[in-house]
Design an enzyme around this catalytic site. Structure first.
Site, PDB file in Angstrom:
ATOM      1  N   LYS A  50       1.333   3.090 -20.300  1.00  0.00           N
ATOM      2  CA  LYS A  50       0.312   3.592 -21.223  1.00  0.00           C
ATOM      3  C   LYS A  50       0.784   3.458 -22.664  1.00  0.00           C
ATOM      4  O   LYS A  50       0.054   2.967 -23.528  1.00  0.00           O
ATOM      5  CB  LYS A  50       0.019   5.056 -20.882  1.00  0.00           C
ATOM      6  CG  LYS A  50      -1.147   5.619 -21.622  1.00  0.00           C
ATOM      7  CD  LYS A  50      -1.478   7.037 -21.145  1.00  0.00           C
ATOM      8  CE  LYS A  50      -2.052   7.040 -19.756  1.00  0.00           C
ATOM      9  NZ  LYS A  50      -2.333   8.380 -19.232  1.00  0.00           N
ATOM     10  N   ARG A  55       0.097  13.205 -22.555  1.00  0.00           N
ATOM     11  CA  ARG A  55      -0.101  12.511 -21.270  1.00  0.00           C
ATOM     12  C   ARG A  55       1.169  11.846 -20.786  1.00  0.00           C
ATOM     13  O   ARG A  55       1.955  11.349 -21.586  1.00  0.00           O
ATOM     14  CB  ARG A  55      -1.116  11.371 -21.440  1.00  0.00           C
ATOM     15  CG  ARG A  55      -2.506  11.789 -21.721  1.00  0.00           C
ATOM     16  CD  ARG A  55      -3.273  10.561 -22.209  1.00  0.00           C
ATOM     17  NE  ARG A  55      -4.606  10.931 -22.596  1.00  0.00           N
ATOM     18  CZ  ARG A  55      -5.687  10.678 -21.877  1.00  0.00           C
ATOM     19  NH1 ARG A  55      -5.600  10.027 -20.756  1.00  0.00           N
ATOM     20  NH2 ARG A  55      -6.871  11.058 -22.287  1.00  0.00           N
ATOM     21  N   GLY A  71      -3.151   9.307 -11.583  1.00  0.00           N
ATOM     22  CA  GLY A  71      -3.434  10.692 -11.212  1.00  0.00           C
ATOM     23  C   GLY A  71      -2.255  11.470 -10.648  1.00  0.00           C
ATOM     24  O   GLY A  71      -2.411  12.621 -10.284  1.00  0.00           O
ATOM     25  N   MET A  94       0.678  12.242 -12.127  1.00  0.00           N
ATOM     26  CA  MET A  94       1.407  13.130 -13.047  1.00  0.00           C
ATOM     27  C   MET A  94       0.421  13.867 -13.948  1.00  0.00           C
ATOM     28  O   MET A  94      -0.774  13.755 -13.765  1.00  0.00           O
ATOM     29  CB  MET A  94       2.413  12.309 -13.830  1.00  0.00           C
ATOM     30  CG  MET A  94       3.534  11.798 -12.943  1.00  0.00           C
ATOM     31  SD  MET A  94       4.788  10.940 -13.849  1.00  0.00           S
ATOM     32  CE  MET A  94       3.950   9.484 -14.363  1.00  0.00           C
ATOM     33  N   ARG A 135      -4.456  -1.265 -19.303  1.00  0.00           N
ATOM     34  CA  ARG A 135      -3.340  -1.660 -18.446  1.00  0.00           C
ATOM     35  C   ARG A 135      -3.874  -2.673 -17.451  1.00  0.00           C
ATOM     36  O   ARG A 135      -5.089  -2.764 -17.259  1.00  0.00           O
ATOM     37  CB  ARG A 135      -2.762  -0.452 -17.716  1.00  0.00           C
ATOM     38  CG  ARG A 135      -3.803   0.237 -16.848  1.00  0.00           C
ATOM     39  CD  ARG A 135      -3.267   1.493 -16.223  1.00  0.00           C
ATOM     40  NE  ARG A 135      -4.360   2.231 -15.606  1.00  0.00           N
ATOM     41  CZ  ARG A 135      -4.275   3.485 -15.207  1.00  0.00           C
ATOM     42  NH1 ARG A 135      -3.170   4.139 -15.367  1.00  0.00           N
ATOM     43  NH2 ARG A 135      -5.295   4.082 -14.645  1.00  0.00           N
ATOM     44  N   HIS A 193     -10.186   8.906  -8.424  1.00  0.00           N
ATOM     45  CA  HIS A 193      -8.830   8.873  -7.889  1.00  0.00           C
ATOM     46  C   HIS A 193      -8.782   8.263  -6.495  1.00  0.00           C
ATOM     47  O   HIS A 193      -7.956   7.402  -6.182  1.00  0.00           O
ATOM     48  CB  HIS A 193      -8.311  10.313  -7.885  1.00  0.00           C
ATOM     49  CG  HIS A 193      -7.032  10.457  -7.186  1.00  0.00           C
ATOM     50  ND1 HIS A 193      -6.954  10.870  -5.892  1.00  0.00           N
ATOM     51  CD2 HIS A 193      -5.782  10.172  -7.589  1.00  0.00           C
ATOM     52  CE1 HIS A 193      -5.698  10.867  -5.538  1.00  0.00           C
ATOM     53  NE2 HIS A 193      -4.967  10.456  -6.543  1.00  0.00           N
ATOM     54  N   SER A 247      17.610 -22.063  15.766  1.00  0.00           N
ATOM     55  CA  SER A 247      16.596 -21.145  15.248  1.00  0.00           C
ATOM     56  C   SER A 247      17.214 -19.749  15.280  1.00  0.00           C
ATOM     57  O   SER A 247      17.666 -19.289  16.332  1.00  0.00           O
ATOM     58  CB  SER A 247      15.339 -21.199  16.113  1.00  0.00           C
ATOM     59  OG  SER A 247      14.381 -20.313  15.581  1.00  0.00           O
ATOM     60  N   CYS A 283      13.126 -17.488  13.614  1.00  0.00           N
ATOM     61  CA  CYS A 283      11.918 -17.058  14.325  1.00  0.00           C
ATOM     62  C   CYS A 283      11.912 -15.579  14.656  1.00  0.00           C
ATOM     63  O   CYS A 283      11.060 -15.100  15.383  1.00  0.00           O
ATOM     64  CB  CYS A 283      11.707 -17.895  15.574  1.00  0.00           C
ATOM     65  SG  CYS A 283      13.033 -17.714  16.769  1.00  0.00           S
ATOM     66  N   TYR A 290      12.653 -24.095   7.786  1.00  0.00           N
ATOM     67  CA  TYR A 290      11.360 -23.432   7.980  1.00  0.00           C
ATOM     68  C   TYR A 290      11.543 -21.993   8.414  1.00  0.00           C
ATOM     69  O   TYR A 290      12.625 -21.595   8.872  1.00  0.00           O
ATOM     70  CB  TYR A 290      10.507 -24.185   9.020  1.00  0.00           C
ATOM     71  CG  TYR A 290      11.066 -24.127  10.421  1.00  0.00           C
ATOM     72  CD1 TYR A 290      10.736 -23.074  11.275  1.00  0.00           C
ATOM     73  CD2 TYR A 290      11.945 -25.102  10.898  1.00  0.00           C
ATOM     74  CE1 TYR A 290      11.266 -22.996  12.552  1.00  0.00           C
ATOM     75  CE2 TYR A 290      12.476 -25.035  12.174  1.00  0.00           C
ATOM     76  CZ  TYR A 290      12.136 -23.981  12.993  1.00  0.00           C
ATOM     77  OH  TYR A 290      12.665 -23.884  14.249  1.00  0.00           O
TER      78      TYR A 290
HETATM   79  C1  PEP Z   1      15.016 -12.753  18.068  1.00  0.00           C
HETATM   80  O1  PEP Z   1      15.842 -12.180  18.754  1.00  0.00           O
HETATM   81  O2  PEP Z   1      15.000 -12.689  16.832  1.00  0.00           O
HETATM   82  C2  PEP Z   1      13.951 -13.546  18.696  1.00  0.00           C
HETATM   83  C3  PEP Z   1      13.115 -14.236  17.961  1.00  0.00           C
HETATM   84  O3  PEP Z   1      13.837 -13.485  20.038  1.00  0.00           O
HETATM   85  P1  PEP Z   1      13.191 -12.270  20.834  1.00  0.00           P
HETATM   86  O4  PEP Z   1      12.512 -11.395  19.821  1.00  0.00           O
HETATM   87  O5  PEP Z   1      12.250 -12.860  21.804  1.00  0.00           O
HETATM   88  O6  PEP Z   1      14.382 -11.637  21.459  1.00  0.00           O
END
Ligand code: PEP
Ligand code: MG
Length: 915
Positions: A27, A97, A106, A108, A341, A463, A790, A868, A888
């Protein structure tokens, strides 16, 4: 000795600028910037956030020099306004303020009309020639100061006010005559004195001092702490205090006060969006006490003011290159800007505004990416009400009322009428919709766990609406077709005898403002129609370096992944296919087989199922632009086999029951055999037991069947479609290179067989998960046998920390994150900054990932690296994986758009760091 000049704690609005947000708060920096730009801002000054922190450090004492600097600044404001603080003829009144670096709407405190006492109120009468106005300002001041500074219960003031309205026949505050207001002032002072045990302060300097302290204190009130915890705002930033000369929106019908956004914060449309109240003061609009008029009406009511306001809005937006949320007051036809703001907005609005601003040439594509919040994008993909079901609800007479569509999305749940109850039920996993007459900041803890918010009063900038948009919660506000009776925990629908009580189910549509009785089912939104989001993500795709793949087990998930822009499947967990109803009995037969022949027979039955699953996935995973196949990583069976069998305890109960009743000896025999088998397979630590690659090594027939199903599926798709599936076979839970070597040997033998039978070779890559610390430590050895890694960061987190994936969060881990009571210390102690199962622990688990990536690449430069685990969809973790240089990330299909954006942001922030 050189005398050190005291630290600067106070800045006049003329001294600050937009770049000083850390010090002056949002502010303070905003009004300073507007002052600099020559906009009409009432003069004032800001006490810094550093002063707030110093105040706390000194045990709640103003830091040396601060008060003196504030007084000096006040003298200048007196000169700028031509009024004098505490003067009995021409008094200067101020607002006090809060204003933190990050907006906490809202949360404070604020005190308005400060500087009034029995003498200065006479001066205000002289200045304005309006006795009624002056005493109204005075009673408002006593009311607010008592609540905020003296910690008095506001209800007694409200009751007294209502009493006077009734007595004088006034239907609103504005109709109370001066004589009544004078009496009210005396009554209010008495209430304040009785409640606080001290006379109401008449010294204006004492008023100012105590109001500043109260604002500092409000940084650490419960609702502010709750809000910061939820929004991950650090607790050590402190709030600034803005002391500003008052202008009055309650000086008749040529005065007013309002709040407006430069664009619609719900849809992102380019239009002035907001509301105002004529003859009203400051907080009346945001507090949601009266339902205000739409800003477009101002065009008719005060056309010149509207035009000037529109022009200022345009200037501010161009100046800040972002959508602005502005507060203004009109005093007797003169417009004043009180705040600007960057405005909070819904996920949909955020995307539209960013994309529109690029197209208007206001910002660059990179800037649009940088500004977008990946987790907000996630909300856009959340379900909405099924239109047909909604139409049915209309037909069945379940439509109750329509309010303002204050924050988008669909919510259904049990109606709950107070925040504490909402918190209680919400935390127990019950979906609730919080229904309030209007929300106040004290409701935040209940809002946080609700599915949606419904209020009877208040506008789109109230709010409730602001907080809901920030939290991504659907909200219908100002729903005047219902009357909420808090005490009785119910609402009535106006003009009907419908009553909704606590626990009754309701549905609210934040996109349309509709409210229904009962639950309306939801459907997924149509991503294809999100043209602005598609555009933003296409820019992200150009910028990012990381590939974005998805974890998907079925063709249906794979299809969604492709729609959301996934460029491959990074993890297909084949065991999920085993769980399906018609397959599970065969899987159980396979597990309980007594001879290799029996096992083989069951596997032969499973093979066609698996093959057809894989065919479906390969056929789906096609790049829609090039027509080529995307890579698909199929992981061989991973979980301990007993997961496919009945639960041991339940089975034991069943057997005992059959024994006791003596019924059906055949059934008893069968169950007993099953119980023995399950008992034999039970493990104390199944997560560390016979699972992952160990299964395939002990029961090679499973590996062989799965490999065959995968390769045959690939061949069939190739023959049928002429496309070449990109097959990747992955082995879970490898800890030693020899494990992988042996599985590979078996797998290659199958591939040879399949090739010979088909008369044509099928190409595939062979890889492993890195999800055990030993695998990471010996990644160089493992990389000699693998084409890809992975990272399974779920298991890697589990095994690195020694935290059970299944139990830790429920038992103790969240206490590590939220803070533990620490004997001898005033505050809770946090052991971990975040939940490591959500955001990668860079120092520990992350180190292993980094090391394994380096070792893997050194040993096998061609190796492909992905992740993954759940972290693949978490923006902060994605930034880390970008830094480590993975190829990836793979995440759940719904998080693919989040990951695309987060990966682009990671690439942008890295390129900034490299500069
Ligand atoms: C993991 O362990 O990160 C994984 C992707 O395999 P899962 O979750 O199937 O054990
Ligand atoms: Mg795993």
């Amino acid at each position: 000795m050189v005398k050190q000049s005291p630290r600067k704690w106070v800045y006049l609005f003329t001294e600050g600028s937009a770049s000083m947000r850390d010090l002056l708060g949002g502010k303070g920096a905003g009004v300073a910037e507007m002052t600099k730009a020559g906009l009409p801002v009432p003069p004032g000054f800001t006490i810094t956030t550093e002063a707030c922190n110093a105040y706390y450090e000194a045990g709640k004492q103003f830091p040396p020099g601060m008060w003196e600097q504030a007084l000096a600044a006040l003298r200048i404001v007196e000169q700028q306004t031509g009024k004098t603080f505490g003067d009995r003829h021409n008094p200067l009144l101020v607002s006090v303020r809060s204003g933190a670096k990050f907006s906490m709407p809202g949360m404070m405190d604020t005190v308005l009309n400060l500087g009034l006492n029995d003498e200065t109120v006479q001066g205000l009468v002289e200045q304005t020639g309006d006795e009624r106005f002056a005493y109204d300002a005075y009673r408002r001041f006593i009311q607010m100061f008592s609540k905020i500074v003296l910690d008095a219960d506001p209800r007694e003031f409200e009751q007294k006010l209502d009493e006077y309205k009734e007595r004088t026949g006034a239907s609103s505050d504005a109709e109370l005559p001066a004589s009544a207001l004078k009496e009210l002032v005396a009554e209010f002072k008495q209430i304040a004195e009785r409640q606080s045990g001290q006379p109401f302060p008449t010294d204006v300097y004492e008023q100012l001092k105590r109001a500043i302290e109260a604002v500092f204190a409000s940084w650490n009130n419960k609702r502010a702490i709750d809000y910061r915890n939820f929004n991950k705002i650090p607790h050590n930033l402190g709030t600034a205090v803005n002391v500003q000369s008052m202008v009055f929106g309650n000086m008749g019908n040529d005065s007013g006060t309002g709040v407006a956004f430069t664009r619609n914060p719900s849809t992102g449309e380019k239009e002035l969006y907001g509301e105002y109240l004529l003859n009203a003061q400051g907080e009346d609009v945001v507090a949601g006490i009266r339902t205000p008029s739409k800003i477009s009406r101002l065009k008719e009511e005060l056309p010149q003011v509207y035009e000037q306001f529109q022009e200022i809005a345009r200037r501010l937006e161009r100046h800040y290159r972002d959508m602005q949320d502005m507060e203004f007051t009109v005093e007797r036809g003169r417009l004043y800007m009180l705040q600007t703001r960057s405005g909070k907005r819904s996920a949909r609005a955020a995307v539209k505004i960013a994309v529109d601003m690029v197209e208007e040439g206001l910002i660059s594509e990179e800037e649009a990416i940088r500004r977008s919040d990946p987790t907000q994008i996630y909300q856009l993909l959340l379900p909405r009400f099924d239109e047909e079901a909604k139409a049915r609800a209309h037909k069945e007479g379940r439509f109750l009322a329509r309010g303002l569509n204050a924050s988008p999305g669909a919510a259904a749940g049990k109606a709950v009428f107070d925040a504490d109850r909402a918190e209680e039920l919400g935390k127990a996993g019950v979906p609730v919709v919080l229904v309030r007459p209007e929300t106040s900041p004290d409701d935040v803890h209940g809002m946080l766990v609700s599915k949606g918010i419904l209020t009877a009063r208040g506008g789109a900038t109230s709010h409730a609406a602001v907080v809901a948009r920030g939290l991504g919660l659907p909200c219908v506000a100002g729903c005047e077709g219902i009357r909420v009776y808090e005490e009785e925990k119910l609402f009535r629908v106006v003009g009907s005898d419908v009553v909704i009580r606590e626990g009754d189910e309701i549905s609210i549509d934040g996109d349309t403002g509709e409210v229904f009785a009962g639950v309306i089912p939801t459907v997924e939104p149509d991503f294809e129609k999100e043209t602005e989001l598609q555009k933003l993500l296409s820019w992200a795709d150009r910028i990012r370096k990381l590939g974005v793949w998805a974890n998907a087990d079925y063709p249906r998930d794979a299809q969604r992944a492709v729609t959301f822009g996934a460029e491959g499947i990074g993890l297909c967990r084949t065991e999920h296919m085993f769980m399906e109803q018609e397959r599970l009995p065969i899987v159980q037969k396979m597990i309980l087989a007594k001879t290799p022949e029996e096992r083989q027979a069951a596997l032969d039955q499973l093979l066609p199922f698996q093959r057809s699953d894989f065919i479906g996935i390969f056929e789906t995973m096609v790049n829609p632009r090039t027509g080529e196949c995307y890579p698909v990583v199929i992981r061989l069976i991973d979980p301990p086999l007993h997961e496919f069998l009945p639960n041991y305890e339940e089975l034991l109960v069943e057997v005992t029951r059959l024994e006791a009743t003596g019924a059906d000896p055949e059934a008893l025999k069968e169950k007993k055999a099953l119980l023995d088998a399950v008992a034999a397979m039970r493990e104390m630590n199944p997560m560390l037991g016979l699972r992952g690659c160990r299964l395939g090594l002990l029961f090679p027939e499973i590996t062989i069947m799965q490999t065959r199903a995968i390769l045959e599926a690939a061949l069939e798709v190739a023959q049928k479609t002429g496309k070449k599936p990109q097959v990747k076979i992955m082995i879970p839970l490898v800890g030693h290179v020899n494990e992988l070597r042996e599985v590979r040997r078996q797998l290659e033998a199958v591939a040879k067989e399949v090739t010979a039978e088909a008369g044509s070779a099928v190409e595939y890559k062979f890889g492993t998960m890195i999800e055990l610390p030993r695998a990471a430590l010996t990644a160089d050895q493992i990389a000699t046998v693998a084409d890809f890694f992975s990272f399974g960061t779920n298991d890697l987190t589990q095994t690195t920390f020694g935290f059970s994936r299944d139990d830790a969060e429920g038992k103790f881990l969240m206490k590590y994150v939220d803070g533990l009571d620490a004997p001898g210390l005033p505050e809770k102690v946090k052991i971990l900054p975040v939940n490591p199962f959500q955001t990668i622990d860079r120092d520990g688990v992350g180190q292993l990932v980094r090391m394994a990536a380096e070792k893997g690449r050194a040993a096998n430069p061609q190796i492909e690296l992905g992740i993954c685990g759940e972290h693949g969809g978490d923006p902060s973790s994605i930034e880390f994986f970008h830094e480590v240089g993975l190829d990836y990330v793979s995440c759940s299909p719904f998080r693919v758009p989040v990951a695309r954006l987060a990966a682009a942001q990671a690439a942008l922030s890295k390129s900034e760091k490299d500069k």
